[in-house]
Write a protein that holds these residues in place. Structure first.
Motif, mmCIF file in Angstrom:
data_model
loop_
_atom_site.group_PDB
_atom_site.id
_atom_site.type_symbol
_atom_site.label_atom_id
_atom_site.label_comp_id
_atom_site.label_asym_id
_atom_site.label_seq_id
_atom_site.Cartn_x
_atom_site.Cartn_y
_atom_site.Cartn_z
ATOM 1 N N LEU A 292 -0.822 -6.306 -0.639
ATOM 2 C CA LEU A 292 0.609 -6.586 -0.818
ATOM 3 C C LEU A 292 0.827 -7.955 -1.454
ATOM 4 N N GLU A 293 0.081 -8.950 -1.001
ATOM 5 C CA GLU A 293 0.226 -10.304 -1.554
ATOM 6 C C GLU A 293 -0.082 -10.333 -3.045
ATOM 7 N N ILE A 294 -1.184 -9.700 -3.437
ATOM 8 C CA ILE A 294 -1.569 -9.692 -4.855
ATOM 9 C C ILE A 294 -0.527 -8.970 -5.696
ATOM 10 N N ILE A 295 -0.082 -7.818 -5.230
ATOM 11 C CA ILE A 295 0.900 -7.054 -5.995
ATOM 12 C C ILE A 295 2.212 -7.822 -6.094
ATOM 13 N N LYS B 109 8.082 -6.747 0.666
ATOM 14 C CA LYS B 109 8.340 -8.193 0.600
ATOM 15 C C LYS B 109 8.806 -8.711 1.957
ATOM 16 N N ALA B 110 9.680 -7.949 2.615
ATOM 17 C CA ALA B 110 10.175 -8.353 3.938
ATOM 18 C C ALA B 110 9.027 -8.410 4.943
ATOM 19 N N TYR B 111 8.088 -7.475 4.849
ATOM 20 C CA TYR B 111 6.924 -7.495 5.736
ATOM 21 C C TYR B 111 6.125 -8.784 5.525
ATOM 22 N N LEU B 112 5.851 -9.134 4.284
ATOM 23 C CA LEU B 112 5.096 -10.359 4.004
ATOM 24 C C LEU B 112 5.845 -11.605 4.454
ATOM 25 N N ASP B 113 7.168 -11.546 4.411
ATOM 26 C CA ASP B 113 7.991 -12.677 4.837
ATOM 27 C C ASP B 113 8.271 -12.664 6.335
ATOM 28 N N THR C 20 3.877 -1.013 -7.272
ATOM 29 C CA THR C 20 4.709 -2.208 -7.212
ATOM 30 C C THR C 20 5.186 -2.364 -5.776
ATOM 31 N N ILE C 21 5.516 -3.568 -5.390
ATOM 32 C CA ILE C 21 5.950 -3.826 -4.021
ATOM 33 C C ILE C 21 7.446 -3.529 -3.892
ATOM 34 N N THR C 22 7.836 -3.016 -2.752
ATOM 35 C CA THR C 22 9.241 -2.719 -2.477
ATOM 36 C C THR C 22 9.884 -3.892 -1.735
ATOM 37 N N ASP C 23 11.188 -3.826 -1.563
ATOM 38 C CA ASP C 23 11.880 -4.842 -0.767
ATOM 39 C C ASP C 23 11.340 -4.859 0.658
ATOM 40 N N HIS D 23 4.608 4.410 3.835
ATOM 41 C CA HIS D 23 5.430 3.635 4.766
ATOM 42 C C HIS D 23 6.488 2.792 4.059
ATOM 43 N N GLY D 24 6.633 2.991 2.759
ATOM 44 C CA GLY D 24 7.699 2.328 2.019
ATOM 45 C C GLY D 24 7.444 0.883 1.650
ATOM 46 N N LEU D 25 6.207 0.417 1.760
ATOM 47 C CA LEU D 25 5.902 -0.973 1.430
ATOM 48 C C LEU D 25 5.501 -1.128 -0.037
ATOM 49 N N LEU D 26 4.976 -0.074 -0.627
ATOM 50 C CA LEU D 26 4.653 -0.035 -2.046
ATOM 51 C C LEU D 26 5.342 1.167 -2.670
ATOM 52 N N ARG D 27 5.530 1.097 -3.981
ATOM 53 C CA ARG D 27 6.104 2.222 -4.741
ATOM 54 C C ARG D 27 5.097 2.589 -5.827
#
Length: 96
Positions: free
Chosen positions: A9-12, A64-68, A58-61, A46-50
């Motif tokens: 997720l971080e790399i994407i 991004k919220a998970y990483l934040d 690509t990463i979804t909102d 799980h909706g974290l990537l598209r």
């Protein structure tokens, strides 16, 4: 969620998109290409990537919220600023 999920997720997020083959070749990822592919598919479920097709994601909102630390992926809920659980947000329902 695994440590590899976080790294993927971080790399994407850093690169706006990622191809499974390229991710598997990164120094920070120490799992095989088939494993990266499975993890990306699971993150997409799980909706974290598209998925964009041809092994590109690509990463979804939500991702991004998970990483934040604003989204609890285990319980699939957004968190308030104080860490408590909140309901779905408008951005979650409006993602394309």
């Amino acid at each position: 969620m695994t440590i590899w999920d976080d790294r993927i997720l971080e790399i994407i997020r850093e690169e706006d998109a990622g191809r499974v083959g390229d991710l598997a070749e990164r120094d920070g990822i120490r799992i095989s290409q088939p494993s990266v592919s499975r993890r990306c598919q699971k993150l997409a479920e799980h909706g974290l990537l598209r998925p964009l097709g041809n092994g590109v994601y690509t990463i979804t909102d939500r991702g991004k919220a998970y990483l934040d630390e604003e989204y609890d992926a285990e319980n699939e809920v957004y968190l308030n600023e104080n860490g408590s659980i909140s309901g779905p947000t408008a951005s979650e329902t409006s993602e394309t």
